[in-house]
Design a protein around this motif. Sequence first.
Motif: not given
Length: 403
Positions: A83-102
């Motif tokens: 869910t966090g990774a999808g939010f990161g892509v949706w908002t364009g945030s590489v940090v959120w994306f990386g945190a979500g997949i981790t």
Amino acid sequence: MSVIHRLAGAAYGTHLGDQIALVSVPLVAALAFNASAELIGLLVACQSMAHLLGSIPFGMLVDRRQLRSLAITSSLIALSGFTGAGFGVWTGSVVWFGAGITLAGFGTVLFALSALSILPKAVPPAGLARANAAIETPKALCSFAVPLVVGLIVARVPAPLIYAAAACAALVALAFTASLPAFETSQAPRVSRITRILEGGRYVLAHKLLLAISLCAIFWNLAFAALLVVLVPTIRDIYHFDPGTFGVALSAFGLAAVSGSWLSGRIAGRIAPSFILLFGPGSSAVAAACLTQIGPSSPDTLLYACFFGLGFGPSMWLIAQNSVRQLVTPPALLGRVNAVIQTAIYGIRPLGALIGGAVAGAAGPEAGIGFVALAFAASFAVSLFSGLRQVVSYESLKAPEAA
């Protein structure tokens, strides 16, 4: 429904989500974030970082806590991460994306360790090889279907939807883990955390088979993580193939894993484990060497054949070494031993991803493929000159009564 069937259902959900992340991370990084080779390597490293950071703490939990509860927790962690990774892509945030997949990776790690400790409690020793094959088959099937689908749709479907699908897969896993029965927990005397970790590490280092398995897997996963990073620029700059070839190649890898897992469950009692334990890394070394011979005029089917070779033997090797681990390790140590080996196996992947990105970025993707081939060859060399050649049967393996 038996425990094995419930565990297999949970494995389908867990590995479906994990494979979606594995395949889509480098593609989404390139397409959605316009990432460089170095950034792709960093993001792939983030995904596998959970194995490095979470395996040993989770292994200690597995040896003492209720396995059903840990399996349920693994699904909840994965659900939160996707869910966090999808939010990161949706908002364009590489940090959120990386945190979500981790975070999602931590869920996969906890499930894998829990499943490895559940199996010996659910089946007799003679049925372990077949049970391990049943649990590995979902991973193999997902590794076949997911890359093909993601490779075809990644440029046509909004990236957040891909991670929404991964979250749905985690929900499926949650439903199956919630249906598992409770299992008996260890009643061993309490000792310090450091002592417990060291017990598992010492056992692995002192056991010639477990040490050989660990070293073989370290080099193999170093190579595979680097390959995931360097493959996209190699396809674009060296092979001159269509970008969708990446997904098809990983799908060929998955098809090989399905075939190997299916065959392994049927020949477990008919062929010496030593053959499989050498064939897995040996076939990888040959396939990786062939990758260095592909050029712009080569057919893309050659790339697919190489990835089939990378998946077939190692899938059989994985099942064989899981059975060896479970048989030579005392039950009270199994969680920690598995954690130490999982840390060695998958914890090396962040380093492999970073090295692959650095080599490809500094010397070009061709040098990156060369590094991959050398690492796969080292994996085979470790197996060839170890005690794995002498494992004539699973029945000959026996753990001591006490750790």
